[in-house]
Motif scaffolding. Structure first.
Motif, PDB file in Angstrom:
ATOM      1  N   ARG A   1       1.412  -7.630  -8.187  1.00 21.21           N
ATOM      2  CA  ARG A   1       2.364  -6.671  -8.764  1.00 21.21           C
ATOM      3  C   ARG A   1       3.639  -7.371  -9.217  1.00 21.21           C
ATOM      4  O   ARG A   1       4.240  -6.996 -10.226  1.00 21.21           O
ATOM      5  N   THR A   2       4.045  -8.383  -8.459  1.00 24.01           N
ATOM      6  CA  THR A   2       5.230  -9.153  -8.843  1.00 24.01           C
ATOM      7  C   THR A   2       4.951 -10.020 -10.058  1.00 24.01           C
ATOM      8  O   THR A   2       5.779 -10.134 -10.968  1.00 24.01           O
ATOM      9  N   LYS A   3       3.762 -10.632 -10.093  1.00 26.02           N
ATOM     10  CA  LYS A   3       3.397 -11.551 -11.165  1.00 26.02           C
ATOM     11  C   LYS A   3       3.104 -10.820 -12.467  1.00 26.02           C
ATOM     12  O   LYS A   3       3.426 -11.315 -13.564  1.00 26.02           O
ATOM     13  N   PHE A   4       2.492  -9.626 -12.367  1.00 30.87           N
ATOM     14  CA  PHE A   4       2.107  -8.862 -13.561  1.00 30.87           C
ATOM     15  C   PHE A   4       2.644  -7.433 -13.434  1.00 30.87           C
ATOM     16  O   PHE A   4       1.885  -6.487 -13.194  1.00 30.87           O
ATOM     17  N   PRO A   5       3.949  -7.259 -13.572  1.00 28.80           N
ATOM     18  CA  PRO A   5       4.565  -5.948 -13.310  1.00 28.80           C
ATOM     19  C   PRO A   5       4.120  -4.842 -14.257  1.00 28.80           C
ATOM     20  O   PRO A   5       4.296  -3.659 -13.944  1.00 28.80           O
ATOM     21  N   ASP A   6       3.544  -5.196 -15.401  1.00 34.03           N
ATOM     22  CA  ASP A   6       3.123  -4.174 -16.364  1.00 34.03           C
ATOM     23  C   ASP A   6       1.703  -3.678 -16.124  1.00 34.03           C
ATOM     24  O   ASP A   6       1.235  -2.780 -16.840  1.00 34.03           O
ATOM     25  N   ILE A   7       1.015  -4.250 -15.143  1.00 36.06           N
ATOM     26  CA  ILE A   7      -0.367  -3.859 -14.863  1.00 36.06           C
ATOM     27  C   ILE A   7      -0.425  -3.144 -13.518  1.00 36.06           C
ATOM     28  O   ILE A   7       0.051  -3.669 -12.509  1.00 36.06           O
ATOM     29  N   PRO A   8      -1.017  -1.932 -13.454  1.00 38.15           N
ATOM     30  CA  PRO A   8      -1.183  -1.254 -12.163  1.00 38.15           C
ATOM     31  C   PRO A   8      -2.107  -2.063 -11.250  1.00 38.15           C
ATOM     32  O   PRO A   8      -3.185  -2.489 -11.670  1.00 38.15           O
ATOM     33  N   VAL A   9      -1.654  -2.290 -10.030  1.00 39.70           N
ATOM     34  CA  VAL A   9      -2.444  -3.041  -9.053  1.00 39.70           C
ATOM     35  C   VAL A   9      -2.600  -2.183  -7.802  1.00 39.70           C
ATOM     36  O   VAL A   9      -1.615  -1.678  -7.255  1.00 39.70           O
ATOM     37  N   HIS A  10      -3.840  -2.033  -7.341  1.00 37.11           N
ATOM     38  CA  HIS A  10      -4.142  -1.207  -6.177  1.00 37.11           C
ATOM     39  C   HIS A  10      -4.894  -2.036  -5.140  1.00 37.11           C
ATOM     40  O   HIS A  10      -5.772  -2.830  -5.488  1.00 37.11           O
ATOM     41  N   TYR A  11      -4.550  -1.838  -3.882  1.00 35.78           N
ATOM     42  CA  TYR A  11      -5.335  -2.404  -2.788  1.00 35.78           C
ATOM     43  C   TYR A  11      -6.174  -1.284  -2.193  1.00 35.78           C
ATOM     44  O   TYR A  11      -5.646  -0.210  -1.873  1.00 35.78           O
ATOM     45  N   ILE A  12      -7.469  -1.506  -2.053  1.00 29.04           N
ATOM     46  CA  ILE A  12      -8.359  -0.481  -1.487  1.00 29.04           C
ATOM     47  C   ILE A  12      -8.975  -1.015  -0.205  1.00 29.04           C
ATOM     48  O   ILE A  12      -9.644  -2.050  -0.200  1.00 29.04           O
ATOM     49  N   LYS A  13      -8.731  -0.304   0.875  1.00 32.80           N
ATOM     50  CA  LYS A  13      -9.258  -0.642   2.195  1.00 32.80           C
ATOM     51  C   LYS A  13     -10.494   0.197   2.472  1.00 32.80           C
ATOM     52  O   LYS A  13     -10.482   1.412   2.271  1.00 32.80           O
ATOM     53  N   GLU A  14     -11.540  -0.442   2.913  1.00 26.57           N
ATOM     54  CA  GLU A  14     -12.771   0.258   3.255  1.00 26.57           C
ATOM     55  C   GLU A  14     -12.637   0.908   4.642  1.00 26.57           C
ATOM     56  O   GLU A  14     -11.762   0.553   5.432  1.00 26.57           O
ATOM     57  N   ASP A  15     -13.544   1.861   4.920  1.00 25.20           N
ATOM     58  CA  ASP A  15     -13.626   2.429   6.267  1.00 25.20           C
ATOM     59  C   ASP A  15     -14.142   1.362   7.228  1.00 25.20           C
ATOM     60  O   ASP A  15     -14.838   0.430   6.821  1.00 25.20           O
ATOM     61  N   PRO A  16     -13.831   1.485   8.528  1.00 24.20           N
ATOM     62  CA  PRO A  16     -14.385   0.529   9.495  1.00 24.20           C
ATOM     63  C   PRO A  16     -15.906   0.475   9.400  1.00 24.20           C
ATOM     64  O   PRO A  16     -16.571   1.504   9.218  1.00 24.20           O
ATOM     65  N   LEU A  17     -16.456  -0.708   9.500  1.00 20.98           N
ATOM     66  CA  LEU A  17     -17.887  -0.894   9.320  1.00 20.98           C
ATOM     67  C   LEU A  17     -18.691  -0.349  10.501  1.00 20.98           C
ATOM     68  O   LEU A  17     -19.731   0.283  10.313  1.00 20.98           O
ATOM     69  N   PHE A  18     -18.227  -0.608  11.717  1.00 20.23           N
ATOM     70  CA  PHE A  18     -18.960  -0.205  12.915  1.00 20.23           C
ATOM     71  C   PHE A  18     -18.303   1.005  13.554  1.00 20.23           C
ATOM     72  O   PHE A  18     -17.104   1.233  13.417  1.00 20.23           O
ATOM     73  N   GLN A  19     -19.134   1.780  14.291  1.00 20.32           N
ATOM     74  CA  GLN A  19     -18.606   2.839  15.112  1.00 20.32           C
ATOM     75  C   GLN A  19     -19.053   2.621  16.557  1.00 20.32           C
ATOM     76  O   GLN A  19     -20.141   2.072  16.794  1.00 20.32           O
ATOM     77  N   LEU A  20     -18.213   2.990  17.509  1.00 23.36           N
ATOM     78  CA  LEU A  20     -18.567   2.858  18.909  1.00 23.36           C
ATOM     79  C   LEU A  20     -19.398   4.056  19.333  1.00 23.36           C
ATOM     80  O   LEU A  20     -19.112   5.193  18.947  1.00 23.36           O
TER      81      LEU A  20
END
Length: 264
Positions: free
Chosen positions: A244-263
């Motif tokens: 975002r700092t390097k390319f301020p004119d381009i929308p940048v999104h971070y996408i986190k996945e759900d936890p892989l394992f369940q107890l």
């Protein structure tokens, strides 16, 4: 002037210089395509690709591979229906996917480890960054309190621990990702005098057995296992901030996945 996929890639590899051998290549897409949006993620899962398309992002930068092996071996996947369905989805969407693994680990400090330390708010406590590990001197705390801090900061439901939960720890060895082997982790106890080693993933019969034996011999040591994704996702979040700092004119999104394992 338009920003192309290749321009983004060049900016990412510039701090390291081009590697002769690497898994970091453009897996799909045209390098001359103008970038309308970027998504960073730990893995380019089906869900992540769908989320990128919803956000009108046509470049996904992912740390791990598309097809369930480190080298994304196309020959291995030809008879794999899940591989083939995912490949068709990507090709039809015309989205570009770049693997950013080897280069990010070769930043100084390692971009993945730095992101994990930043997410834990432990940046002031870094003693030294080694190529594969970082050493930290945090204020002394019981192991159980450190575990609660890690879970809260990373937003994860659990960690796995070997050691006395009431043990006071201050010297921490940090190993992000699949770096939990005995050859990498045990020297942090032996040579760097770590009370606690935190890593993402590793063989369960090397470092964990070493720690169990140490405790039985009366040498207080502790191990905390986060999970591979849980330890490396913060590094890809940090990458989004950098982009975002390097390319301020381009929308940048971070996408986190759900936890892989369940107890259970």
């Amino acid at each position: 002037m338009k920003t192309t996929v290749q321009m983004i890639i060049d900016a990412l590899i510039e701090p390291v210089g081009r590697l002769e051998q690497t898994v970091d290549t453009l897996k799909f897409g045209d390098p001359s395509t103008e970038v309308t949006g970027i998504v960073t993620s730990f893995m380019p899962t089906w869900h992540v690709i769908e989320q990128a398309l919803e956000r009108k992002a046509n470049l996904v930068i992912a740390h791990e591979g598309l097809f369930f092996s480190h080298h994304d071996d196309e020959a291995e996947g030809r008879a794999n229906m899940i591989h083939q369905a995912k490949k068709r989805c990507i090709e039809e969407s015309k989205i570009a996917i770049f693997r950013f693994h080897d280069y990010w680990h070769r930043y100084k400090p390692d971009g993945i480890t730095e992101g994990l330390i930043r997410e834990l708010a432990w940046e002031p406590y870094v003693s030294v960054h080694q190529p594969s590990a970082s050493l930290l001197n945090i204020p002394s705390l019981p192991l159980k309190d450190i575990a609660e801090h890690v879970k809260q900061r990373l937003g994860i439901p659990y960690v796995r621990i070997i050691g006395d939960l009431d043990m006071i720890c201050s010297r921490i060895g940090m190993l992000a990702g699949y770096r939990g082997s005995g050859s990498l982790a045990i020297p942090l106890f032996e040579r760097e005098h770590a009370d606690l080693v935190i890593y993402g993933e590793g063989q369960e019969w090397e470092t964990p057995e070493y720690v169990r034996e140490a405790v039985r011999q009366g040498n207080p040591r502790a191990l905390m296992v986060l999970g591979h994704a849980e330890s490396e996702e913060p590094g890809m979040k940090a990458l989004a901030i950098r982009l975002r700092t390097k390319f301020p004119d381009i929308p940048v999104h971070y996408i986190k996945e759900d936890p892989l394992f369940q107890l259970f």
